[in-house]
Design an enzyme around this catalytic site. Structure first.
Site, PDB file in Angstrom:
ATOM      1  N   GLU A   1       0.829  -1.192   0.052  1.00  0.00           N
ATOM      2  CA  GLU A   1       0.075  -0.052  -0.055  1.00  0.00           C
ATOM      3  C   GLU A   1       0.693   1.239   0.058  1.00  0.00           C
ATOM      4  O   GLU A   1       2.005   1.410   0.731  1.00  0.00           O
ATOM      5  CB  GLU A   1      -0.971   0.057   1.187  1.00  0.00           C
TER       6      GLU A   1
ATOM      7  N   LYS B   1       0.477   5.098   1.341  1.00  0.00           N
ATOM      8  CA  LYS B   1      -0.453   5.451   2.288  1.00  0.00           C
ATOM      9  C   LYS B   1       0.701   6.697   3.007  1.00  0.00           C
ATOM     10  O   LYS B   1       1.685   6.284   3.652  1.00  0.00           O
ATOM     11  CB  LYS B   1      -0.945   4.673   3.355  1.00  0.00           C
TER      12      LYS B   1
ATOM     13  N   LYS C   1      -8.136   2.828  -3.151  1.00  0.00           N
ATOM     14  CA  LYS C   1      -8.522   2.734  -1.483  1.00  0.00           C
ATOM     15  C   LYS C   1      -9.204   4.025  -1.177  1.00  0.00           C
ATOM     16  O   LYS C   1      -8.698   5.013  -1.260  1.00  0.00           O
ATOM     17  CB  LYS C   1      -7.268   2.361  -0.480  1.00  0.00           C
TER      18      LYS C   1
ATOM     19  N   ASN D   1     -11.335  -6.623   7.503  1.00  0.00           N
ATOM     20  CA  ASN D   1     -10.491  -5.672   8.114  1.00  0.00           C
ATOM     21  C   ASN D   1     -10.319  -5.898   9.769  1.00  0.00           C
ATOM     22  O   ASN D   1     -11.281  -6.036  10.341  1.00  0.00           O
ATOM     23  CB  ASN D   1     -11.227  -4.224   8.083  1.00  0.00           C
TER      24      ASN D   1
ATOM     25  N   GLU E   1      -7.166  -7.969   6.010  1.00  0.00           N
ATOM     26  CA  GLU E   1      -6.564  -6.365   5.972  1.00  0.00           C
ATOM     27  C   GLU E   1      -6.276  -5.893   7.344  1.00  0.00           C
ATOM     28  O   GLU E   1      -6.808  -6.120   8.058  1.00  0.00           O
ATOM     29  CB  GLU E   1      -7.748  -5.737   5.304  1.00  0.00           C
ATOM     30  N   SER E   2      -5.024  -5.202   7.119  1.00  0.00           N
ATOM     31  CA  SER E   2      -4.540  -4.323   8.311  1.00  0.00           C
ATOM     32  C   SER E   2      -4.246  -5.147   9.510  1.00  0.00           C
ATOM     33  O   SER E   2      -4.503  -6.289   9.761  1.00  0.00           O
ATOM     34  CB  SER E   2      -5.709  -3.366   8.879  1.00  0.00           C
TER      35      SER E   2
END
Length: 261
Positions: A54, A56, A116, A186, A216-217
């Site tokens: 990602e 970010k 995203k 998530n 995710e995450s």
């Protein structure tokens, strides 16, 4: 009002403003609009690591993650590392991203790109297509069943894949439909920002096998990836873990190599 509620209120206002300035016809005549899209779901099915990296810069919980690297350098590093795809944050107010980041990523690499974003309107899906996305994210926590159906079917009509994000069983049950390609869990509660991999483990058996499962995450170790693979997960979206380092591409390469050995 929690942070997610605030983001969605701001996002709906932002979309309406954009609609008044940039017409749909302009998006549809973009050079990228009729371009071939790449399948992230197929790559994940055939990958030993399943890592989705990602780009970010920041988040509501972390005001600064990484502002020192260009989009081009980061995404090229990720592609060279063997990532199955790259998530590009395009929200400006809360994450410091933009659609320009997506265009730069598209011009720099040849692996699937996920926009995203907090998508609440078909217009944002047209934006995604016009700026080089291959995949869009839909967040079940902010959409009704009918909205998920409408938005996911519209995305697929544009040859975009759909990653549907859930956080609990209620969100999952209202969301399962044929117009999805991947279902992501998530591990971060978007309302409190608490993180636990137990969310992915608890929902794994409830996700039908026809969808690629993505966690995710909150994933930061090779052991966590290998553990989640035992629950049927084929994709692992890792946002901050690599971006917090001085060389995201190098750290991603080291991590991916460890997952496949």
């Amino acid at each position: 009002m929690n942070i997610l509620d605030k983001i969605i209120i701001d996002k709906k206002r932002e979309v309406e403003l954009k609609k008044s300035i940039i017409p749909v016809s302009q998006l549809e005549t973009s050079v990228l609009f009729n371009g071939r899209t790449l399948s992230m779901s197929k790559l994940l099915k055939n990958s030993l690591s399943g890592i989705i990296t990602e780009h970010k810069r920041r988040s509501p919980s972390k005001p600064t993650i990484n502002n020192s690297h260009s989009v081009e350098d980061v995404v090229l590093g990720y592609q060279n590392a063997g990532a199955c795809g790259i998530s590009v944050l395009t929200d400006g107010k809360y994450f410091g991203g933009s659609l320009d980041d997506l265009i730069i990523a598209k011009a720099s690499v040849n692996i699937p790109l996920l926009r995203k974003e907090f998508i609440v309107d078909e217009y944002q899906i047209l934006e995604a297509k016009a700026h080089g996305a291959d995949v869009i994210l839909l967040i079940a926590a902010v959409l009704t069943h009918q909205e998920i159906k409408q938005l996911s079917e519209f995305a697929q009509s544009l040859a975009l894949e759909v990653l549907l994000e859930v956080h609990n069983l209620e969100e999952l049950e209202k969301s399962i439909m044929p117009s999805l390609d991947m279902i992501g869990v998530n591990n971060r509660n978007l309302k409190t920002f608490d993180v636990s991999l137990d969310y992915s483990k608890e929902l794994a058996k409830q996700i039908p096998d026809e969808f690629v499962k993505v966690s995710e995450s909150g994933i930061s170790t090779v052991e966590a990836v290998k553990d989640l693979q035992q629950y049927g997960y084929q994709g692992f979206l890792m946002g901050e873990h690599f971006m917090r380092t001085e060389n995201p591409g190098k750290f991603a390469k080291d991590f991916i190599n460890k997952t496949i050995t």
